[in-house]
Design a protein around this motif. Sequence first.
Motif, short mmCIF file in Angstrom:
data_model
loop_
_atom_site.label_atom_id
_atom_site.label_comp_id
_atom_site.label_asym_id
_atom_site.label_seq_id
_atom_site.Cartn_x
_atom_site.Cartn_y
_atom_site.Cartn_z
N ASN B 99 -7.71 -37.63 -27.32
CA ASN B 99 -6.61 -37.39 -27.77
C ASN B 99 -6.49 -35.72 -28.23
OD1 ASN B 99 -9.01 -37.34 -30.32
ND2 ASN B 99 -7.50 -38.84 -31.18
N SER B 100 -7.80 -34.98 -28.25
CA SER B 100 -7.66 -33.73 -28.11
C SER B 100 -6.70 -32.86 -26.85
CB SER B 100 -9.29 -32.79 -27.38
OG SER B 100 -8.85 -31.94 -27.56
N SER B 101 -5.88 -31.62 -27.77
CA SER B 101 -4.53 -31.62 -26.99
C SER B 101 -5.60 -30.15 -25.94
CB SER B 101 -3.98 -30.40 -27.86
OG SER B 101 -4.78 -29.66 -29.12
N ASP B 102 -6.24 -30.02 -25.94
CA ASP B 102 -7.09 -29.16 -25.75
C ASP B 102 -7.97 -30.32 -24.30
OD1 ASP B 102 -8.02 -27.15 -24.68
OD2 ASP B 102 -10.01 -26.80 -25.96
N GLN B 608 6.05 -34.72 -20.38
CA GLN B 608 5.45 -35.12 -21.98
C GLN B 608 4.92 -36.25 -21.27
OE1 GLN B 608 8.20 -35.13 -24.84
NE2 GLN B 608 6.61 -35.90 -26.68
#
Lengths: 325, 730
Positions: B99-102, B608
Motif C-alpha cells: 500500500n506504499s505510495s512510493d 486513479q
Amino acid sequence: MFAYIVRRLLFAVPILIGVNLITFALFFMVNTPDDMARAQLGAKQTTPEMIQSWKVDHGYDKPLFINTTEHSHGLLTDTLFMQESLKLFSFDFGQSDSGRQISADIYERMWPSLAIALPTFIIGLVTNIAIALLIVLFRGSTLDSITMGLAVAIMSISGLFYIIAGQVLFSKTWHWVPISGYAEGLEGIKFLILPVLIGVFSGIGAGIRWYRSIFLEEINKDYVRTARAKGLSEIKVLFGHVLQNGLLPILTGVVVVIPTLFMGSLIMESFFGIPGLGSYTIDAIQSQDFGIVKAMVFLGSVLYIVGLILTDISYTYFDPRVKLS
Amino acid sequence: MVFLLLSVSMKSYSNNWNSPYTSQQVNKQTLFSSFSSPPKHLDPVVSYNSNEWAFLSQVYEPPLQYHYLKRPYQVEPLTLTKMPEVKYFNQSGEAVLKNSSDIKFSEYLFELKDNIKFQNHPAFVKNASQYLYHDLTPQKLASIHNVNDFAQQATRNLEAADYVYAIKRMALRQNHSPILDSMQSYIVGLKPFSKKVTKAFSQQLKASGTKSKETYFDLNKYSISGVQVIDKTHFKIKIRGIYPQFLYWLTMNFFAPIPWEADKFYKQPGLVEKNITLDTSPVGTGPYYLAENNPNRIMRLLANPNFHDEFYPTSGLTKDSDTALLKDAGKRLPFIKEVVYSLEKESVPLWNKFLQGYYDASGVSSDSFDQAVSVSGSGSMNLTKAMQVKGIKFLSQVEPTIYYFGFNMTDPVVGGYSAKQQKLRQAISIAVNFEEYISIFMNGRGIAAQGPIPPGIYGYESGKKGMNSFLYNWNENHASRKSIEYAKKLLAEAGYPNGRKANGEVLSLYYDTAATGPDSQSQLNWYRKQFAKLGINLIIRATDYNRFQDKIRQAKGQMFSWGWNADYPDPENFMFLLYGGNATINTNGGGVNSANYDNPKFNKLFEQMKTMQNGPERLAIIKKMVHLVQKDAPWAWGFHPKSLALYHSWYKNVWPNALANNTIKYKRIDVEQRYAKQQKWNSPIIWPIILVIIFVLLSIWPLKKAYQKRQQIMLKNKKSHDLKLKGEVS
C-alpha cells in the motif's frame, strides 16, 4: 501444329502481364499496404510500429510502380509490382500474407475441388447429351414439350435452392447421405454423391436445351437423310451419325472449361464443406491477402488460355477440315 | 449405382448412411464441433482471435487460467504451484509495502509445478547430444507432409526458460505480436530488448538473404532485464508501477511456454515450404495436441498422453446452478479423448447436422431461431417443443461485450462538452431505441446498455442502481426509456426545436458505416427512423471497411457504431475506451477511444481507478466515472449481446465461460446415449428409392411403345414417299 502452339503461348505472355497489371492496380486502388497490415495483424490496437514492421517483412514497404529513390534499373525493378510479378511467371507463388505457402495450399485444395467438379462435369455431359438425344428422338411430341418446359423451369431456379432442398430432402428427411463433409479415398464417396447429383441436376436444364438445338440442327442435314434412306433405325441415326457430328460445337464450349475445373465452385463447396479452391480467392479478397489474389488470378488466366489452346487442338482431331498453322 | 457407391464408402462408417463420422469416432469420447472460418495463426505469440484460441487454448498452457465454475470470474494457477508472489519496489530498488505510495515496480515470482511435460514432438528427439531433426535434408523431408510423419517423437519437462523464451519471441518485431507495444510499457527492459533483437535479426536476414519465417534467430543469447530465469522451475517478471490486470494477461496464450527446440526446428526452409511451422503446428503442454491441421476442412485434437495431473473442480458453483456440474468433481482431466472440428461456413448445414445429433452443441443463427427458441410475452426464452422432445438443452448468458453508437466528440455539431451539446446527444440517445433494435434485429438476444461496463464485470450494477437516469425512468421494477416528448424538449434546449436549426433548416447528421450490403439496408432505415422521431435528417455515409476505419482513426466521422469484447474481467478494459489518453486523435489513430471523449475529470478518475484492487473505494470511483459519461453521453450506449448455446443431453459439464477458452478438458460425452439417439434419429427412409425404381421401370414400356409407333409412322411415310417417287418416275 507445334509452331502454332508455341506462337499461342508467346501471345499469352503479354496477356498475362496485362492481367497482372490490372489485378495489381485494382487491388491497390481499394487496399493500401497499411490496410492490409491492419487486416492481417488483427490486433485490437494496431500501432504504426506494428504496421511498418509488417510491411517491411512482407515487402509492402516498397513503392508500387516507380521507386524514385533508385536511379538506374532500380527505378522500375525495385518496386512492389516487379517484386510481386516476376516470380509469378516461374510459377513461384511464394507465401500468402498470412504466411502460408500458396503452392502447397493450391496443391492441397485442388483435389477436393476436382473430386466434385470432374464427376459433375462428366456425368453432367453424358446425361445432358443422352437426354437431349432422347428428346430429339421424340421431337415434336408431348414428351419433348414437357421436357423443354421442365428444362426452362430448372434453369430458372437458383442453384442455392437445389443445394438447400437437396440437403433437406436427401440428408435431413430421408437420411441417405451426410449433409456436408469431406473425406479422402473411397470413404469420401458418400460426401460427394449429393453435391455431384445437385451439380448435374442444376445444369441439366441449360445443357439439354443447348445440346437439343445442336442435334436438331444436325438432324435435317443431308447425311442424316441419306442414313435414314439406307434404312437405319432412328436410334442408330442419332447415336451413330448425329451425335458424332454434333460433338464439334459441343467441344467448343466444353474443352475450354476442363482446365478451370479445379478452380472449384464457391457456393457448392461452402454448403457441402468441401475444402476446395472455390472460396480461396474470395476469402483472400475479403482478408486483403494480395499474395493469394495475384496467384489465383494469374493461374485462372493461364488455365483459360490453356483451355482455349486445347479447344483449338481438339478441333483438328474431330474435324479433319481444320488445320492449325 | 448411387447406392452401390454409397455402400462402398460406408464400409468404415457408423451404421447410419448420413453419418459424417466413422463408427470408431462415434463410439468413443469424441467431441464433434465446428468452426466457421479457417484459423490463420496458431502461433501463440501472434494469434489474437477467438476462433484461433478455441484450438490454441487446448494445446498451450499459460501460467494462469480462469476457474471453470466460479463467478465472478476468478484467476487460478494452471502450471504454477500457487498464484505468483508479488513484491513491490521503489525507484531505487528497495522493497516497499503493497500500500506504499512510493511503488515504482512490481515483481512477480512464478513457481512451476514439477514434472509437466510437453507433447511428443520431433523437435525434442536427440541422437546422443545432437537433435535428430534440427538439420533436415531434402531427402529426409521427401516423405514428410505433416509434423506427425516423423518416425521418432520425444518430450521433455517444461522449464521456466520456456516461459521466458515466449516473452523474448513476443519482443521480436518480425513475429508481429499484437501485444508487444502494450507490454513494452509494462515489462521492464522489454522495449530496449525488442529494439536490440529486432535489429540483430534484420541484419542476420539481410546477410543471409532469407525470409524471417525460415531463419532461426537464437534468442537464448539475449536477455531481458525485467524477465529472469531463476532456476528450472522459477522465473520472475518485473513490471513498471502497479498493474493488477497483468494477472489477466497471464491467462492468455501470449504468455504460453515455447520450447526453443520447436522454434529452431520449424525454421527449416524445407518445412516452411510444406506449411509446417509453429504457426500451423503448435507444441504445448496442454490436455490436447493438434493431430490434424487442415484449416480448410478439419482440425483434430487428440488427448495429450503426457498431460500432467489436473482435476475437475470440486467447488465454485453459484447457488442457483445445476449441481450435476459437480458430478465429476475431483476426477482427472480431460474426459474427452478426441475433438473433431469440421469447417462449416454456412449456418443451414450446421444447424441440420446438430439436429441429427452429429454436432454435440450449436449456436443459434437468426435463420433457425424460431425453430429453436420461443420467446414469451415477458421476454424470457424457452426451447420450443421440438427441441425439448429431442432432449436438447440451452444456456444463455450476457456477453462481456458492448456494441455502442458513438459520437465524435471533436465534431462541431454532435461533439463538445457544453450543456447544449450534452442535451443534443442525450436526446438522440433517447430516440435511438436499442430495446427495439434488440427485438427486431437480434431476436431479443441482448440487453440495452446503461453505461460502458457490461454485466459480469466488476462495477456493473443492475436494476435501479445501474440505470442511466439521463435516458431512463424507473418504472415499478424496470427501467423504461424516457419519452420522445422529453427527448424533443432536450433537443429544443440544445438549440434544435423540432429538429431544426436556428435558421429553420432541418438538422442533418451523418452516420458513417461500413455496412454497404443489401442485408444492412433494413438496419440503416431503422436508424433513419429513430432520428426522424426527433425531426432530424440522418444521412448515411456508407463506405468500405478500410475507408471507414480511416475516417474513425482520423476523427473524420460524425456518428458511427463500434464494439468491444472484454480481454479480461476488469472495468479498466472498458473504461479505457473513453480515456482521453487513448483518443484516436491524440494517438495518431492508434488509440481505442474512437469517440475521442476527453474529459479531464474522467481521465483523472481513470488513472486513479486503473491500478486499484477491487473494493468499495474503487467501486465508488467507477460509479462517479459512469455517471460522468452518462451525462456527457459520448456514446448512445448500444447493447450487450446475449449468447445462446444449444447442446444435446449427452454433452455433460457444459457451463458458459466467456473468458476461458481452455474448457474442453472439463466436458464429457455420454457415448452410449449419443450413439442410441443418432441411430434413432437417422435411420434411412427407403420407400422413395423403391418408388424411383418402379417409376423408371414403368417408364421404359411406354417409351418403347412410343418409339416403335414413331418408327412405324416413319416407315409408312417413307413407303408412301417411295411410292409417290415411283409414280412420278413412271
